[in-house]
Design an enzyme around this catalytic site. Structure first.
Site, PDB file in Angstrom:
ATOM      1  N   SER A 179       0.837  -1.188   0.000  1.00 33.90           N
ATOM      2  CA  SER A 179       0.000   0.000   0.000  1.00 33.90           C
ATOM      3  C   SER A 179       0.874   1.242   0.000  1.00 33.90           C
ATOM      4  O   SER A 179       1.966   1.238   0.563  1.00 33.90           O
ATOM      5  CB  SER A 179      -0.879   0.023   1.245  1.00 33.90           C
ATOM      6  OG  SER A 179      -0.046   0.185   2.376  1.00 33.90           O
ATOM      7  N   LYS A 180       0.350   2.292  -0.617  1.00 33.52           N
ATOM      8  CA  LYS A 180       1.184   3.490  -0.779  1.00 33.52           C
ATOM      9  C   LYS A 180       1.462   4.181   0.549  1.00 33.52           C
ATOM     10  O   LYS A 180       2.355   4.988   0.645  1.00 33.52           O
ATOM     11  CB  LYS A 180       0.557   4.441  -1.792  1.00 33.52           C
ATOM     12  CG  LYS A 180      -0.796   4.969  -1.410  1.00 33.52           C
ATOM     13  CD  LYS A 180      -1.319   5.865  -2.529  1.00 33.52           C
ATOM     14  CE  LYS A 180      -2.761   6.239  -2.229  1.00 33.52           C
ATOM     15  NZ  LYS A 180      -3.481   6.707  -3.383  1.00 33.52           N
ATOM     16  N   ARG A 181       0.686   3.848   1.568  1.00 29.36           N
ATOM     17  CA  ARG A 181       0.949   4.423   2.875  1.00 29.36           C
ATOM     18  C   ARG A 181       2.294   3.925   3.428  1.00 29.36           C
ATOM     19  O   ARG A 181       2.959   4.597   4.190  1.00 29.36           O
ATOM     20  CB  ARG A 181      -0.174   4.044   3.848  1.00 29.36           C
ATOM     21  CG  ARG A 181      -0.798   5.230   4.574  1.00 29.36           C
ATOM     22  CD  ARG A 181      -2.070   4.819   5.286  1.00 29.36           C
ATOM     23  NE  ARG A 181      -1.847   3.749   6.251  1.00 29.36           N
ATOM     24  CZ  ARG A 181      -1.437   3.943   7.507  1.00 29.36           C
ATOM     25  NH1 ARG A 181      -1.227   5.154   7.947  1.00 29.36           N
ATOM     26  NH2 ARG A 181      -1.270   2.928   8.314  1.00 29.36           N
ATOM     27  N   LYS A 182       2.668   2.710   3.020  1.00 31.48           N
ATOM     28  CA  LYS A 182       3.880   2.135   3.589  1.00 31.48           C
ATOM     29  C   LYS A 182       5.019   1.997   2.587  1.00 31.48           C
ATOM     30  O   LYS A 182       6.148   1.729   2.949  1.00 31.48           O
ATOM     31  CB  LYS A 182       3.557   0.753   4.169  1.00 31.48           C
ATOM     32  CG  LYS A 182       2.564   0.866   5.302  1.00 31.48           C
ATOM     33  CD  LYS A 182       2.355  -0.447   5.992  1.00 31.48           C
ATOM     34  CE  LYS A 182       1.326  -0.269   7.100  1.00 31.48           C
ATOM     35  NZ  LYS A 182       0.662  -1.496   7.437  1.00 31.48           N
ATOM     36  N   ASN A 183       4.713   2.129   1.305  1.00 30.74           N
ATOM     37  CA  ASN A 183       5.692   1.868   0.263  1.00 30.74           C
ATOM     38  C   ASN A 183       5.233   2.620  -0.970  1.00 30.74           C
ATOM     39  O   ASN A 183       4.058   2.567  -1.280  1.00 30.74           O
ATOM     40  CB  ASN A 183       5.622   0.373  -0.094  1.00 30.74           C
ATOM     41  CG  ASN A 183       6.931  -0.333   0.098  1.00 30.74           C
ATOM     42  OD1 ASN A 183       7.989   0.225  -0.150  1.00 30.74           O
ATOM     43  ND2 ASN A 183       6.864  -1.563   0.525  1.00 30.74           N
TER      44      ASN A 183
END
Ligand code: GLU
Length: 491
Positions: A252-256
């Site tokens: 997910s873009k929140r983490k990567n």
């Protein structure tokens, strides 16, 4: 049998590395069998789909060197390849299912459905349509249609028994029919849902093998049933393991960073990113980790796809990129590719008007524009300080800005200007209070060339990544905090 595979992205956001991953494996499978690989745009969700997103998906896949035989930009015998251009076609198939008794009109409004689901959840059951409209008589249907309320078409699904899905990698997967919803096939606006469109198109486009993410396994029973209802042959299913964050959650873009364009902006080589995506799901028979697309196609064997959860690890990708850079690219090519990447004429000609008024000699140029060719600026919490505001306030501003920026579809100076004017207004802040931390987040410096022009040139992925980075420098936003902030953001 002529093997035909496809990748079928929905153009609702940034070009995701997961799309490239599916495209890569679908391409290799087709090529290895001397077959064809096509790209279909699944844009039946008119509210969320955009042409800009479609274009960046095509550009990014092409940048990676993934080429398709047929697609929206490559007319072929099975076109059009954009579902929005096929929209008239699906209604006839829905009609056929209704006539054969495999689908039905449903008039339930969202209030009733919400209450039904809430009750089912309370009883600990799976939320599933209860069949209220299943047995309406023809006159009842006529009367309800004449009344003009919303109507959808749903497929019939068995109440009990087991659906067996044959997956090439996973063998037989069993799903209880009682867990499968009576899926909506045609929405109230007349558009088909993914489930109807994907089945009709995979059939009409003569797709023989569907390679897609494992998140679609639960949809497979619906598709199997639809293929049966129509009397068509089902393509073979190959569900690839999902790419994961280092903590094993779904990438997910929140983490990567998940956008292909981010990696392009960071200066990764397309061949290395492609190699890395390949390596996440597959290995060469000799265990070599560095290999080209051609080598992969030559050696491809789908049974070597590993079902373990592949973790997208940016450090490993960087290591692999370094190998490509050192082992495959001589100094000449290095020079060419570096200048193509950031210091090409086109780029410089866009940057020069932004800095010309601010420099007297060339030697002042590089420090002023270096942030156009950098990754994350080295920031400390103190760099982001804004007068009369706590770090928490600044973090909130940046988070609200990020949510706004994630919604931008036309990434241009004026649109960005409007966005921040509006944001300052909504937050009851002065525009400079909103822009001060943005300057630092984006350029790493309190003064930089004009902010919106710089952001326009840097592109959405890099700007969003830098804002996310600045938020992290301020301690990040926990899930709980995000929930609270989201509530405030919405109001
Ligand atoms: N449009 C779907 C997606 O965005 C395609 C899923 C499939 O390959 O069937 O992932």
């Amino acid at each position: 049998m002529k093997v035909r595979t496809r990748v079928a992205p929905s153009p609702t956001g940034d070009p995701h590395v997961g799309t490239a991953y599916m495209a890569l494996f679908s391409l290799c499978f087709a090529r290895q069998h001397g077959g064809q690989f096509m790209l279909r745009i699944e844009d039946t969700d008119a509210a969320r789909s955009t042409r800009e997103s479609e274009q960046t998906i095509l550009d990014s896949l092409r940048w990676l060197g993934l080429d398709w035989d047929e697609g929206p930009d490559k007319p072929g015998p099975f076109g059009p390849y954009r579902q929005s251009e096929r929209i008239d076609l699906y209604a006839g198939y829905a009609r056929e299912l209704i006539d054969k008794g495999h689908a039905f009109y449903c008039f339930c409004d969202s209030e009733r459905l919400d209450a039904m689901r809430a009750e089912q959840m309370q009883r600990g059951e799976t939320a599933r349509y209860d069949g209220c409209c299943l047995d309406l008589s023809a006159p009842e249907i006529e009367a309800k249609r004449a009344a003009g309320g919303p109507v959808v078409v749903r497929m019939k699904v068995p109440d009990s028994g087991i659906c067996v899905i044959q997956d090439r990698l996973r063998g037989a997967i069993e799903i209880d029919w009682g867990q499968v919803d009576m899926q909506v096939l045609v929405k109230a606006d007349g558009n088909p849902t993914y489930h109807l469109a994907v089945v009709v198109d995979d059939h009409l486009m003569e797709i023989t093998h569907v390679i897609r993410g494992e998140e679609w396994i639960n949809s497979a029973p619906k598709h199997i049933l639809l293929f049966q209802y129509f009397g068509w042959t089902m393509p073979e299913l190959i569900h690839m393991p999902l790419l994961r964050n280092p903590d094993k959650s779904k990438l997910s873009k929140r983490k990567n960073p998940t956008s292909i364009r981010y990696y392009e902006r960071m200066g990764f080589l397309p061949e290395a990113l492609l190699n890395y995506l390949a390596m996440l799901g597959w290995s060469m028979p000799d265990g070599e980790e560095k290999f080209s697309l051609e080598t992969m196609i030559e050696n491809f064997d789908v049974s070597r796809v590993s079902l373990g959860a592949p973790v997208f690890d940016v450090d490993k990708l960087k290591w692999l990129n370094g190998r490509w850079l050192r082992e495959n690219i001589d100094d000449d090519e290095f020079a060419d590719r570096l200048s193509d990447w950031a210091f090409n004429r086109d780029n410089l000609k866009k940057i020069i008007p932004l800095i010309k008024e601010r420099v007297d000699v060339f030697s002042e140029v590089a420090p002023m524009i270096s942030f156009f060719a950098e990754g994350m600026p080295p920031l400390q919490e103190a760099d982001l300080a804004v007068k009369n505001q706590s770090p928490e306030d600044v973090k909130k501003t940046l988070q609200f800005a990020l949510w706004d920026l994630e919604k931008v579809t036309v990434w241009e100076r004026d649109a960005l200007n409007d966005l921040f004017t509006d944001l300052a207004d909504r937050m009851g802040l002065k525009i400079r209070e909103v822009l001060a931390p943005m300057f630092i987040a984006v350029s790493g410096k309190p003064v930089s060339p004009p902010l919106f022009d710089s952001m326009a040139l840097l592109g959405p992925d890099m700007v969003r990544a830098r804002v996310r980075h600045a938020i992290d420098v301020l301690g990040g936003v926990s899930k709980k905090q995000a929930k609270k902030l989201e509530k405030e953001y919405r109001s």
